[in-house]
Design a protein around this motif. Structure first.
Motif, short mmCIF file in Angstrom:
data_model
loop_
_atom_site.label_atom_id
_atom_site.label_comp_id
_atom_site.label_asym_id
_atom_site.label_seq_id
_atom_site.Cartn_x
_atom_site.Cartn_y
_atom_site.Cartn_z
N GLY A 195 0.82 -1.21 0.00
CA GLY A 195 0.00 0.00 0.00
C GLY A 195 0.85 1.26 0.00
N GLU A 196 1.86 1.30 0.86
CA GLU A 196 2.74 2.47 0.92
C GLU A 196 3.60 2.58 -0.33
N ASN A 197 4.01 1.44 -0.89
CA ASN A 197 4.83 1.48 -2.10
C ASN A 197 4.02 1.99 -3.29
N ILE A 198 2.75 1.61 -3.36
CA ILE A 198 1.88 2.16 -4.41
C ILE A 198 1.74 3.67 -4.21
N GLY A 199 1.57 4.09 -2.95
CA GLY A 199 1.46 5.52 -2.66
C GLY A 199 2.71 6.27 -3.09
N ASP A 200 3.89 5.72 -2.80
CA ASP A 200 5.14 6.36 -3.19
C ASP A 200 5.28 6.43 -4.71
N LEU A 201 5.00 5.33 -5.38
CA LEU A 201 5.17 5.28 -6.84
C LEU A 201 4.21 6.24 -7.53
N GLY A 202 2.94 6.18 -7.14
CA GLY A 202 1.98 7.10 -7.72
C GLY A 202 2.28 8.54 -7.33
N GLY A 203 2.67 8.74 -6.08
CA GLY A 203 2.92 10.09 -5.60
C GLY A 203 4.01 10.79 -6.37
N LEU A 204 5.14 10.11 -6.60
CA LEU A 204 6.26 10.76 -7.28
C LEU A 204 5.99 10.91 -8.77
N SER A 205 5.46 9.88 -9.40
CA SER A 205 5.23 9.96 -10.84
C SER A 205 4.16 11.01 -11.17
N ILE A 206 3.10 11.07 -10.36
CA ILE A 206 2.06 12.07 -10.60
C ILE A 206 2.55 13.47 -10.25
N ALA A 207 3.42 13.58 -9.26
CA ALA A 207 3.97 14.89 -8.91
C ALA A 207 4.75 15.48 -10.08
N TRP A 208 5.45 14.63 -10.83
CA TRP A 208 6.17 15.13 -12.00
C TRP A 208 5.19 15.63 -13.07
N LEU A 209 4.13 14.90 -13.27
CA LEU A 209 3.11 15.35 -14.22
C LEU A 209 2.50 16.66 -13.74
N ALA A 210 2.29 16.78 -12.44
CA ALA A 210 1.70 18.00 -11.89
C ALA A 210 2.64 19.19 -12.08
N TYR A 211 3.95 18.96 -11.91
CA TYR A 211 4.90 20.05 -12.13
C TYR A 211 4.84 20.53 -13.57
N ASN A 212 4.72 19.62 -14.49
CA ASN A 212 4.63 20.02 -15.89
C ASN A 212 3.32 20.76 -16.17
N ARG A 213 2.26 20.39 -15.46
CA ARG A 213 1.02 21.16 -15.56
C ARG A 213 1.23 22.58 -15.03
N PHE A 214 1.97 22.68 -13.94
CA PHE A 214 2.28 23.99 -13.37
C PHE A 214 3.04 24.86 -14.36
N LEU A 215 3.99 24.24 -15.09
CA LEU A 215 4.78 25.01 -16.07
C LEU A 215 3.90 25.53 -17.20
N ASN A 216 2.85 24.78 -17.52
CA ASN A 216 1.88 25.22 -18.54
C ASN A 216 2.56 25.59 -19.86
N GLY A 217 3.53 24.77 -20.25
CA GLY A 217 4.19 24.97 -21.53
C GLY A 217 5.44 25.82 -21.48
N ALA A 218 5.69 26.49 -20.35
CA ALA A 218 6.90 27.32 -20.22
C ALA A 218 8.12 26.42 -20.02
N ASP A 219 9.26 26.95 -20.37
CA ASP A 219 10.50 26.19 -20.17
C ASP A 219 10.81 26.11 -18.68
N ALA A 220 11.20 24.93 -18.23
CA ALA A 220 11.61 24.77 -16.83
C ALA A 220 12.94 25.46 -16.62
N PRO A 221 13.06 26.28 -15.57
CA PRO A 221 14.31 27.01 -15.37
C PRO A 221 15.46 26.12 -14.90
N VAL A 222 16.67 26.48 -15.29
CA VAL A 222 17.88 25.87 -14.75
C VAL A 222 18.36 26.78 -13.63
N ILE A 223 18.54 26.23 -12.44
CA ILE A 223 18.95 27.01 -11.27
C ILE A 223 20.17 26.35 -10.64
#
Length: 651
Positions: free
Chosen positions: A548-576
C-alpha cells in the motif's frame, strides 16, 4: 528568483545518482551524523518533530506570550498541570511504586475468571490493559455512521512473529528477564515464576494472532456482526459484563476484525489458567504504568522497549517526554496555540494550489491508462473529484472542558484515558463528524482516511525539506508534491481502491481491471521482496505488507512530475544553480527521506512498519520512473537501471 531548494554542496560526488540517488543526496549527511543516544532513527522527520516539540515546550512554560483568550488560558492551566505532574521527579522518586500497590492488590485478589474480566474492563477504561483492542471509526459498509471495532490484542512484544521466529529467540529471553526485573522493582513476589507464566500465556495468544498482511486486508477484517453473533463467536468473554464495567452500552453491532484470533484468545480464559491471567494482568499494569512512576522504574522499562528493541541507548530528555504526555492528553489545545504562533497562512494557500495541480495530474493520468476500461475509469474519476483536502489545522477544535486533572501523574494519565474512552464511545449513534482530525497540527506527518476520502496535511509538515514557499517549484513538487500525491495514491492503493468516493467499501471495478491492477501490484511486490536494507542482517522487505505504501510512493512521485509540468503550462523549466528542474525534483525527493537508523530498529521496522525502509522509498521508486532514467542518463550496469519492460506503472 526562487532558490533551488537544493544545497549542491551536500551532494556526494563519490556516489553516482545512477547507482544510488539516496546516498548521492544524503551520503555526506549520513557520514557525519551520529544518531542521538535517545533515538533509534534520526532524519528529516525527526528533526522537524524536535523543532515542533521545542515550540510546544516554549508555549507550555510561558516563553511565548499573547494567549489572552479565556479558552486559551483555561487550556494552558490544565496543560501546565499535566506537564508539571510529569516533571516533578522528586515527588515521583518519593512515591516509587506506591501508586500501583492498590491495583496490584486487586489483581492478586482475583479468584474467578468473571472477576478477572470485570477488573480488566475497569483497567481498560483507564487505559491500563484490555482483553482486546477497541476503537470507534466510520462503518466501511455505511460511512455515514460510526461503529465499534474489536481487534486482537494481549501481546507485550511488537508482533506475533516475535514469539515464534528463531531470529527473536534472544529477545524472548530478554523479555522474560525484563518482566522479572519490573516485577521486582514494584515489589511483586515470585517475580521469575510470574515472568515465565506471562511468556507462556502470551506465546499461546500469539499462536492465533493474524499476521500483519492479513490484518491490513480490509475485506478480511471487515466482519460486521450483531451482538448475538459476537457472543456466539467469542463466548469466552461475557461482553455485557465487560461493557458494564467500561461504563458503556454494548452496541447492537460491531466489527470483529480478527474473529478467530479473538475467539481463541477468549478460549484461553479458563479457571485452570487463572494464575497465568493474573500474572498477565499484573505485567500489563506495570508495563502500561511505568512511564508514570519513579524515574528508576521508567528507565528500567526503557532498557527493554527502548534499548533492546530499537537500539536507542538513552531515554529522551524528561521535558521532551513531558511535552509528549501533554500532547497526548490535550494535543489539539496545544495545536491551536502552536498554529497561532508558528503557521504561515500563505503556506495553506500554496498547499491548496499544489493539491489542485496533483488532482488535475491524477485526472490526466487516469484518463490515459491503457489498462483500465471506461466503466472503471469513470468510477475512479468520480472518486478523485470527491477527495477532501484538509490543510494546516481543524476548522473546529476539540473541547477538553470535561477533562479533570490533578497533581498526580498516574491519576492524570488515567483521567486522560477515561476522557478519551468517553469521547470515543459518545460518537456511537451520532452523525459522523467530518471535521474531526486524527493528527494534531504539530505532527510531522500526513494521512489519507478512506471512509471520509480525505487527505490531511498538518501544519508542522509544511516546512523544509518538504515545503518551502521561497524555493523553486520543482523542488516543492518533488518533496511535498510527492507527499500529496502519495496520500491521494492511498485512495487508489490495494486497500484504498476498494472504497468509493463516498468512503463506502464496495467493488467499483470490473473483474478484468482488478486483475490488471493486481498484475501490476504483484510485480511491485516482487521487486520489494528482494530488497534488504543496510543493517538488516539479510532480512528482506515484505513486499505484500508494504504494498500500500509502495503504491502511494510510486503514484505520488510519478504524478507529482506530471503536476509540475502542468504547473509550467508549456513554459520552459528554469535551470537554477546549474541543475535542471528534473534534477532538483529528484534531489528534493531523496532529501525528504534522509534518515539514519540503528540496526535493531531496521529489523524491528521490517517486521511492524507498513512503509519500506527510506533508502528504498527513494531508490526503488525512481527505478520505475522513466523520467528519472532520462534525467540521469542511466544505462544497463548502473545499479538503479531497470529494464523498461520491468518498470511498473500503476496510476
Amino acid at each position: 528568483m526562487a532558490t533551488s531548494g537544493i544545497n549542491k554542496a551536500e551532494l556526494d560526488s563519490a556516489v553516482r545518482p545512477q547507482d544510488d540517488l539516496y546516498r548521492h543526496v544524503n551520503g555526506k549527511w549520513l557520514a557525519r551524523t551520529e544518531i542521538p543516544a535517545d533515538k533509534a532513527r534520526y532524519g528529516a522527520f525527526s528533526i522537524l518533530a524536535e523543532n515542533a516539540e521545542d515550540a510546544v515546550r516554549d508555549i507550555i512554560i510561558g516563553k511565548v506570550a499573547g494567549f489572552e483568550d479565556p479558552a486559551d488560558k483555561a487550556d494552558l492551566t490544565k496543560i501546565n498541570t499535566l506537564f508539571n505532574s510529569f516533571m516533578d521527579e522528586a515527588k515521583l522518586r518519593e512515591l516509587g511504586a506506591q501508586p500501583l500497590q492498590p491495583d496490584i492488590r486487586k489483581i492478586l485478589g482475583i479468584n474467578k475468571i468473571s472477576e478477572f474480566v470485570r477488573l480488566t474492563a475497569q483497567f481498560d477504561k483507564a487505559g491500563v490493559a484490555g482483553l482486546v483492542s477497541m476503537f470507534i471509526n466510520n462503518d466501511p459498509g455505511d460511512p455515514r455512521r460510526y461503529v465499534l471495532f474489536i481487534a486482537q490484542g494481549g501481546l507485550g512484544l511488537p508482533d506475533e512473529s516475535y514469539y515464534r521466529e528463531a531470529a527473536y529467540a534472544q529477545l524472548r529471553d530478554q523479555y522474560v528477564a525484563h518482566i522479572q526485573k519490573m516485577f521486582e522493582l514494584v515489589s511483586i513476589d515470585d517475580a521469575a515464576q510470574r515472568a515465565h507464566s506471562v511468556m507462556r500465556l502470551e506465546s499461546d495468544i500469539a499462536k492465533h494472532h493474524w499476521d500483519r498482511v492479513a490484518s491490513r486486508d480490509i475485506q478480511k477484517v471487515y466482519n460486521l456482526i450483531s451482538l448475538a453473533q459476537l457472543q456466539e463467536t467469542v463466548p469466552g468473554i461475557n461482553w455485557q459484563l465487560y461493557f458494564d464495567e467500561l461504563g458503556q452500552t454494548l452496541p447492537a453491532e460491531v466489527v470483529l476484525c480478527q474473529p478467530s484470533a479473538v475467539a481463541e484468545f477468549a478460549r484461553l480464559l479458563t479457571a485452570e489458567r487463572l494464575t497465568d491471567w493474573r500474572n498477565w494482568l499484573l505485567w500489563h499494569l506495570v508495563a502500561g504504568s511505568s512511564e508514570f512512576l519513579s524515574p528508576e522504574i521508567s528507565a528500567a522499562n526503557f532498557e527493554f522497549y527502548g534499548t533492546a528493541l530499537t537500539g536507542a541507548t538513552q531515554q529522551r530528555e524528561r521535558w521532551r517526554r513531558g511535552v509528549g504526555f501533554a500532547e497526548g492528553a490535550m494535543g489539539e489545545a496545544l495545536g491551536r496555540l502552536y498554529v497561532s504562533k508558528h503557521f504561515d497562512e500563505t503556506a495553506k494557500e500554496r498547499m491548496h494550489e499544489l493539491v489542485a495541480y496533483l488532482i488535475d495530474a491524477y485526472r490526466d493520468s487516469i484518463n490515459s491508462l491503457e489498462w483500465m476500461s471506461p466503466a472503471t475509469r469513470a468510477r475512479a474519476l468520480e472518486k478523485l473529484e470527491k477527495f477532501v483536502p484538509k490543510i494546516g489545522y481543524p476548522v473546529k477544535w476539540r473541547d477538553y472542558s470535561a477533562l479533570e486533572v490533578s497533581d498526580s501523574l498516574l491519576e492524570n494519565a488515567r483521567a486522560v484515558a477515561r476522557f478519551e474512552t468517553a469521547r470515543e464511545f459518545a460518537k456511537l449513534g451520532k452523525p459522523v463528524d467530518r471535521d474531526e482530525w486524527f493528527m494534531t497540527p504539530q505532527t510531522v506527518n500526513a494521512y489519507y482516511n478512506p471512509t471520509l476520502n480525505e487527505i490531511v496535511f498538518p501544519a508542522a509538515v509544511l516546512q523544509p525539506p518538504f515545503f518551502d514557499k521561497n524555493a523553486d517549484m520543482a523542488a516543492n513538487f518533488g518533496a511535498i508534491g510527492a507527499v500529496i500525491g502519495h496520500e491521494i495514491g492511498h485512495g487508489f492503493d490495494d486497500q484504498g481502491s476498494r472504497y468509493d468516493g463516498d468512503g463506502k467499501l464496495t467493488n467499483w471495478w470490473t473483474q478484468a481491471d482488478r486483475t490488471a491492477f493486481e498484475q501490476r501490484t504483484g510485480s511491485l511486490i516482487a521487486q520489494y521482496n528482494q530488497l534488504s536494507p543496510e543493517g538488516a542482517d539479510g532480512k528482506t522487505v515484505n513486499g505484500e505488507f508494504t504494498i500500500g505504501e509502495n503504491i502511494g510512493d510510486l503514484g505520488g512521485l510519478s504524478i507529482a512530475w506530471l503536476a509540475y509540468n502542468r504547473f509550467l503550462n508549456g513554459a520552459d523549466a528554469p535551470v537554477i544553480d546549474g541543475m535542471s528542474a528534473a534534477e532538483r525534483f529528484f534531489y528534493a525527493w531523496a532529501a525528504a527521506w534522509q534518515q539514519a537508523v540503528r540496526p535493531a530498529e531496521v529489523q524491528r521496522l521490517l517486521t511492524i512498519d507498513p512503509h519500506s525502509p527510506n533508502e528504498f522509498r527513494c531508490n526503488q521508486i525512481v527505478r520505475n520512473i522513466d523520467v528519472f532514467h532520462k534525467t540521469f542518463n542511466t544505462k544497463p550496469g548502473d545499479k538503479l537501471w531497470l529494464d523498461p519492460a520491468e518498470r511498473v506503472t500503476i496510476w
